[in-house]
Motif scaffolding. Structure first.
Motif, PDB file in Angstrom:
ATOM      1  N   PRO A   1      -2.272   9.044  -7.044  1.00  0.00           N
ATOM      2  CA  PRO A   1      -2.188  10.291  -7.822  1.00  0.00           C
ATOM      3  C   PRO A   1      -2.867  11.493  -7.164  1.00  0.00           C
ATOM      4  O   PRO A   1      -2.383  12.613  -7.276  1.00  0.00           O
ATOM      5  CB  PRO A   1      -2.882   9.909  -9.142  1.00  0.00           C
ATOM      6  CG  PRO A   1      -2.680   8.440  -9.260  1.00  0.00           C
ATOM      7  CD  PRO A   1      -2.765   7.912  -7.849  1.00  0.00           C
ATOM      8  N   VAL A   2      -3.975  11.255  -6.456  1.00  0.00           N
ATOM      9  CA  VAL A   2      -4.709  12.401  -5.895  1.00  0.00           C
ATOM     10  C   VAL A   2      -4.127  12.834  -4.555  1.00  0.00           C
ATOM     11  O   VAL A   2      -3.628  13.955  -4.410  1.00  0.00           O
ATOM     12  CB  VAL A   2      -6.210  12.069  -5.746  1.00  0.00           C
ATOM     13  CG1 VAL A   2      -6.947  13.270  -5.136  1.00  0.00           C
ATOM     14  CG2 VAL A   2      -6.816  11.721  -7.092  1.00  0.00           C
TER      15      VAL A   2
ATOM     16  N   LEU B   1       0.833  -1.200   0.000  1.00  0.00           N
ATOM     17  CA  LEU B   1       0.000   0.000   0.000  1.00  0.00           C
ATOM     18  C   LEU B   1       0.868   1.251   0.000  1.00  0.00           C
ATOM     19  O   LEU B   1       0.654   2.179  -0.794  1.00  0.00           O
ATOM     20  CB  LEU B   1      -0.928  -0.005   1.217  1.00  0.00           C
ATOM     21  CG  LEU B   1      -1.798   1.237   1.414  1.00  0.00           C
ATOM     22  CD1 LEU B   1      -2.684   1.477   0.195  1.00  0.00           C
ATOM     23  CD2 LEU B   1      -2.653   1.085   2.662  1.00  0.00           C
ATOM     24  N   ALA B   2       1.875   1.272   0.868  1.00  0.00           N
ATOM     25  CA  ALA B   2       2.781   2.420   0.921  1.00  0.00           C
ATOM     26  C   ALA B   2       3.554   2.570  -0.384  1.00  0.00           C
ATOM     27  O   ALA B   2       3.742   3.681  -0.883  1.00  0.00           O
ATOM     28  CB  ALA B   2       3.753   2.252   2.090  1.00  0.00           C
ATOM     29  N   THR B   3       3.980   1.431  -0.944  1.00  0.00           N
ATOM     30  CA  THR B   3       4.766   1.469  -2.178  1.00  0.00           C
ATOM     31  C   THR B   3       3.949   1.972  -3.355  1.00  0.00           C
ATOM     32  O   THR B   3       4.374   2.878  -4.092  1.00  0.00           O
ATOM     33  CB  THR B   3       5.317   0.072  -2.496  1.00  0.00           C
ATOM     34  OG1 THR B   3       6.173  -0.355  -1.436  1.00  0.00           O
ATOM     35  CG2 THR B   3       6.100   0.079  -3.803  1.00  0.00           C
ATOM     36  N   LEU B   4       2.759   1.410  -3.548  1.00  0.00           N
ATOM     37  CA  LEU B   4       1.951   1.751  -4.719  1.00  0.00           C
ATOM     38  C   LEU B   4       1.434   3.180  -4.669  1.00  0.00           C
ATOM     39  O   LEU B   4       1.365   3.860  -5.697  1.00  0.00           O
ATOM     40  CB  LEU B   4       0.794   0.766  -4.846  1.00  0.00           C
ATOM     41  CG  LEU B   4       1.181  -0.668  -5.199  1.00  0.00           C
ATOM     42  CD1 LEU B   4      -0.037  -1.583  -5.172  1.00  0.00           C
ATOM     43  CD2 LEU B   4       1.858  -0.724  -6.567  1.00  0.00           C
ATOM     44  N   ARG B   5       1.071   3.659  -3.478  1.00  0.00           N
ATOM     45  CA  ARG B   5       0.526   5.019  -3.399  1.00  0.00           C
ATOM     46  C   ARG B   5       1.596   6.071  -3.651  1.00  0.00           C
ATOM     47  O   ARG B   5       1.275   7.221  -3.960  1.00  0.00           O
ATOM     48  CB  ARG B   5      -0.164   5.263  -2.062  1.00  0.00           C
ATOM     49  CG  ARG B   5       0.737   5.364  -0.874  1.00  0.00           C
ATOM     50  CD  ARG B   5      -0.052   5.614   0.392  1.00  0.00           C
ATOM     51  NE  ARG B   5      -0.859   6.827   0.282  1.00  0.00           N
ATOM     52  CZ  ARG B   5      -1.270   7.534   1.332  1.00  0.00           C
ATOM     53  NH1 ARG B   5      -0.958   7.122   2.558  1.00  0.00           N
ATOM     54  NH2 ARG B   5      -1.981   8.629   1.187  1.00  0.00           N
TER      55      ARG B   5
ATOM     56  N   LEU C   1       4.107   8.415 -12.926  1.00  0.00           N
ATOM     57  CA  LEU C   1       3.300   9.262 -13.808  1.00  0.00           C
ATOM     58  C   LEU C   1       3.905  10.657 -13.955  1.00  0.00           C
ATOM     59  O   LEU C   1       3.809  11.282 -15.018  1.00  0.00           O
ATOM     60  CB  LEU C   1       1.876   9.374 -13.258  1.00  0.00           C
ATOM     61  CG  LEU C   1       1.007   8.107 -13.326  1.00  0.00           C
ATOM     62  CD1 LEU C   1      -0.323   8.348 -12.626  1.00  0.00           C
ATOM     63  CD2 LEU C   1       0.776   7.686 -14.774  1.00  0.00           C
ATOM     64  N   MET C   2       4.537  11.137 -12.894  1.00  0.00           N
ATOM     65  CA  MET C   2       5.093  12.492 -12.901  1.00  0.00           C
ATOM     66  C   MET C   2       6.569  12.532 -13.273  1.00  0.00           C
ATOM     67  O   MET C   2       7.144  13.613 -13.419  1.00  0.00           O
ATOM     68  CB  MET C   2       4.879  13.125 -11.521  1.00  0.00           C
ATOM     69  CG  MET C   2       3.418  13.271 -11.142  1.00  0.00           C
ATOM     70  SD  MET C   2       3.145  13.601  -9.367  1.00  0.00           S
ATOM     71  CE  MET C   2       3.870  15.238  -9.230  1.00  0.00           C
ATOM     72  N   LEU C   3       7.179  11.350 -13.424  1.00  0.00           N
ATOM     73  CA  LEU C   3       8.617  11.284 -13.725  1.00  0.00           C
ATOM     74  C   LEU C   3       9.014  12.070 -14.977  1.00  0.00           C
ATOM     75  O   LEU C   3      10.060  12.743 -14.973  1.00  0.00           O
ATOM     76  CB  LEU C   3       9.036   9.821 -13.856  1.00  0.00           C
ATOM     77  CG  LEU C   3      10.527   9.559 -14.126  1.00  0.00           C
ATOM     78  CD1 LEU C   3      11.385  10.135 -13.000  1.00  0.00           C
ATOM     79  CD2 LEU C   3      10.784   8.054 -14.277  1.00  0.00           C
TER      80      LEU C   3
END
Length: 291
Positions: free
Chosen positions: A218-219, A42-46, A53-55
């Motif tokens: 993302p949000v 959960l910590a990794t994916l969030r 996406l922002m890289l």
């Protein structure tokens, strides 16, 4: 760190408030759609998803010239903070961990005092009052506290406190969007490697969990940290940190509104106390020099 003597517009404070409002939704979203989800994944994916996406927003020139600053800030603000936060949550009741993490405004004031910038009595009262309010709101005390968990939760707040104070120094001349993207991407990759090396099996995904991760990643992480780091560059950190106390308030109110949880009179009084401390901590910012 140079003091900014020009008063910040009200809109800057409202934008800064959006970040803890978003982070406060983590509890109800997790409880509704991610029960039993592996906490490390959960910590990794969030963090990893918005980071990747922002890289593309991070120029190679920034990586080459500021890689060390990005690594330090990413570790303190996201990587180490998240690891310690979840370590505390695994060992302590959520309310106790939230209360200890709420010590961040007080820790920032103490760190600044060590650097020669002493807080006002009002700031100290608001910081301790904020901790007391969060404790009344969410406290769940075990018979015998896990002192390792206590240390992890306190150190999580320390990590973020130092990281936030270092942003105007190490992140100088880096745009908030680029700074956020670089920190999330680097922290996400590191957490992915740690999680995989730990041998944690990838959790089974459902439509609900994917949508929940889309919100938490993302949000709340992406947009939330963009607004937070943007605010750190524009607002006095010793005032901005108090906005983080809104996080547990949102979590409790969302639980009442969307999860049919009960709200006691003590909790209602605690919400008022927290909000009063947050507002009172901001008032001197209108008349005092910022920095």
């Amino acid at each position: 760190m140079q003091a900014n003597t020009s008063p910040a517009p009200a809109s800057a404070w409202w934008l800064a408030l959006i970040a803890p409002l978003l982070w406060g939704t983590t509890y109800p979203v997790t409880k509704a759609w991610l029960v039993g989800f592996d906490p490390m994944w959960l910590a990794t994916l969030r963090i990893l998803v918005p980071g990747l996406l922002m890289l593309p927003l991070v120029p190679l020139s920034v990586w080459r010239s500021r890689w060390l600053a990005i690594a330090v800030l990413s570790t303190l603000n996201i990587g180490l903070f998240t690891a310690l936060l979840f370590a505390g949550l695994q060992r302590l009741p959520g309310g106790m961990a939230a209360t200890l993490t709420a010590s961040m405004p007080l820790q920032i004031l103490l760190i600044r005092a060590l650097l020669g910038r002493f807080p006002s009595l009002l700031q100290l009262l608001c910081a301790t009052g904020g901790i007391a309010g969060v404790a009344l709101l969410v406290w769940q005390s075990p018979v015998t506290p896990d002192w390792t968990g206590v240390a992890c939760s306190l150190l999580a707040a320390t990590s973020m406190s130092i990281g936030v104070l270092l942003i105007p120094v190490l992140g100088k001349d880096i745009k908030p969007m680029i700074m956020t993207s670089a920190q999330l991407a680097l922290a996400g990759v590191v957490l992915l490697l740690v999680t995989m090396l730990a041998g944690r099996p990838f959790p089974q995904l459902t439509l609900g969990s994917v949508l929940a991760l889309g919100w938490l990643g993302p949000v709340t992480m992406g947009m939330g940290y963009i607004l937070w780091f943007r605010s750190v560059a524009r607002l006095p950190v010793d005032k901005l940190a108090f906005l983080g106390l809104v996080n547990p308030v949102v979590a409790v109110v969302a639980g009442v509104l969307f999860l049919s949880e009960a709200l006691s009179l003590v909790q209602l009084a605690a919400i008022v106390l927290v909000l009063v401390c947050v507002v009172m901590a901001q008032l001197p910012a209108r008349t005092q020099a910022k920095g």
